[in-house]
Design an enzyme around this catalytic site. Structure first.
Site, PDB file in Angstrom:
ATOM      1  N   THR A 184       6.766   8.326   2.785  1.00 32.77           N
ATOM      2  CA  THR A 184       5.546   9.116   2.613  1.00 32.77           C
ATOM      3  C   THR A 184       4.991   9.080   1.192  1.00 32.77           C
ATOM      4  O   THR A 184       3.969   9.711   0.917  1.00 32.77           O
ATOM      5  CB  THR A 184       5.795  10.584   2.994  1.00 32.77           C
ATOM      6  OG1 THR A 184       6.874  11.093   2.196  1.00 32.77           O
ATOM      7  CG2 THR A 184       6.135  10.709   4.473  1.00 32.77           C
ATOM      8  N   LYS A 185       5.629   8.350   0.288  1.00 27.85           N
ATOM      9  CA  LYS A 185       5.130   8.277  -1.080  1.00 27.85           C
ATOM     10  C   LYS A 185       3.882   7.383  -1.146  1.00 27.85           C
ATOM     11  O   LYS A 185       3.485   6.763  -0.154  1.00 27.85           O
ATOM     12  CB  LYS A 185       6.222   7.769  -2.017  1.00 27.85           C
ATOM     13  CG  LYS A 185       7.409   8.712  -2.135  1.00 27.85           C
ATOM     14  CD  LYS A 185       6.999  10.081  -2.665  1.00 27.85           C
ATOM     15  CE  LYS A 185       8.182  10.973  -3.015  1.00 27.85           C
ATOM     16  NZ  LYS A 185       8.904  11.500  -1.854  1.00 27.85           N
ATOM     17  N   ASN A 186       3.278   7.292  -2.326  1.00 25.28           N
ATOM     18  CA  ASN A 186       2.022   6.533  -2.465  1.00 25.28           C
ATOM     19  C   ASN A 186       2.195   5.057  -2.131  1.00 25.28           C
ATOM     20  O   ASN A 186       1.235   4.375  -1.785  1.00 25.28           O
ATOM     21  CB  ASN A 186       1.464   6.700  -3.874  1.00 25.28           C
ATOM     22  CG  ASN A 186       0.936   8.101  -4.115  1.00 25.28           C
ATOM     23  OD1 ASN A 186       1.437   9.065  -3.550  1.00 25.28           O
ATOM     24  ND2 ASN A 186      -0.084   8.231  -4.942  1.00 25.28           N
TER      25      ASN A 186
END
Length: 367
Positions: A184-186
């Protein structure tokens, strides 16, 4: 007709990533190998100011090994914010050291330099700022405190790929900087982490620690771990790295629209020195109790099909794993008031407008 839920977060995995994985599988070399080495070099050039980077199997592993490489010992104290994910403090605690929890700035959600200064003792060895939600911590003030007290700085940049402070990339200020590559990180590698190192000795210690304490097979120099990244994960990360600039621009575009159109809530503050990369777009329901904020979130999800999340509902110092009673009023206030809206690059213009309409409707109803 029931509208589809706009998810709070969504990893973007395309054909290019699948092709990269297939390429590695076909090569027969799936453990740490040339893909990892290439990923480290490309990440360094794009996101870490040319610093030597070391890939590991998770962001938490990166923070843990970085602290060990910096020389953290049992009984040492490291100053950390309590308004963050538990991994920030856990990485200190599993080294046998003591996380010293301090308060944060109510506008940027990042660690407060005045609180750091007040927490320094003779046992303090380091400061671990978090670039929370993608907004950089005030690194000039933090580095100044560290230099005056002879401390090292360990940057938790898990949520801040590409963020800058005074024009310098996060992860380039401290002894090391950790970036998470969780889905879910960038950007993601499927699972993984990357650590930027301020010199060859820290980088060498990181490489030893991630690989059972050895550079050469069976020549173990220190007691280490198996925290390696696989070539499969690195291949995904290399593709994601090429997409990150456009994704970041979209996050910033969405955030600007929300800033201009949301009503009845407090939108994020961005300091003049900062480039915010909006891992989360976090609003505040000012003056709300936790129950009122949770009711706001429930209305967004159930009445408007807008996903949202609370990061983080319980300050780390109050989690059962620590169980401390501390006077951190800003942290306690934010834990009651914050709510993060979808800002990932797959949010369409139609989704964006639905989010604005939903927030404004719920805010007006609760006014």
């Amino acid at each position: 007709m029931t509208r589809a839920m706009i998810p709070a977060a969504r990893p973007l995995i395309g054909q290019e990533e699948r092709d990269a994985v297939d390429r590695v599988l076909a090569s027969g070399m799936v453990a740490q190998g040339p893909e990892v080495a290439a990923f480290e070099q490309e990440f360094s050039a794009q996101l870490a100011g040319g610093r030597e980077c070391v890939a590991v199997n998770s962001g938490t592993s990166g923070q843990h090994l970085g602290l060990l490489a910096a020389g953290l010992k049992p009984g040492d104290e490291v100053i950390v914010p309590s308004f963050t994910f538990a991994a920030t403090a856990n990485a200190v605690a599993v080294c046998g050291a003591v996380p010293v929890f301090v308060d944060v700035d109510p506008d940027t959600f990042c660690i407060d330099p005045a609180a750091i200064e007040a927490a320094v003792t003779e046992r303090t060895v380091g400061i671990q700022p978090v670039h929370l939600y993608g907004h950089p911590a005030p690194m000039d003030a933090i580095v100044d405190i560290a230099q005056r007290h002879g401390l090292w700085v360990a940057e938790d940049a898990a949520q801040a790929h590409g963020a800058t402070w005074d024009g310098a990339q996060v992860g380039t200020f401290g002894t090391f900087g950790m970036f998470s590559l969780y889905p879910t990180k960038n950007m993601t590698s499927g699972e993984g982490g990357m650590v930027s190192c301020d010199g060859p000795e820290i980088a060498r210690q990181m490489r030893l620690l991630r690989n059972q304490g050895m550079e050469k097979q069976y020549a173990n120099e220190i007691a280490g771990f198996n925290n390696r990244m696989t070539d499969i994960h690195a291949a995904i990360g290399r593709v994601q790295l090429t997409k990150l600039p456009a994704w970041t621009a979209r996050r910033q575009e969405l955030a600007a629209h929300f800033d201009a159109h949301l009503e009845g809530v407090t939108t994020p503050v961005v300091r003049e020195q900062a480039t915010h990369v909006y891992h989360q777009y976090t609003i505040r329901i000012e003056g709300a109790s936790a129950a009122e904020r949770d009711a706001f979130a429930t209305a967004l999800r159930e009445e408007h099909q807008v996903g949202c999340g609370v990061y983080y509902p319980t300050p780390v110092h109050r989690l059962p794993s620590y169980g401390l009673e501390l006077d951190l009023p800003v942290t306690e206030m934010l834990a009651r008031e914050v709510l993060s809206l979808p800002v990932h690059p797959s949010v369409s213009d139609e989704d964006r407008d639905r989010i604005v309409e939903a927030v404004n409707t719920v805010a007006k109803a609760g006014a």
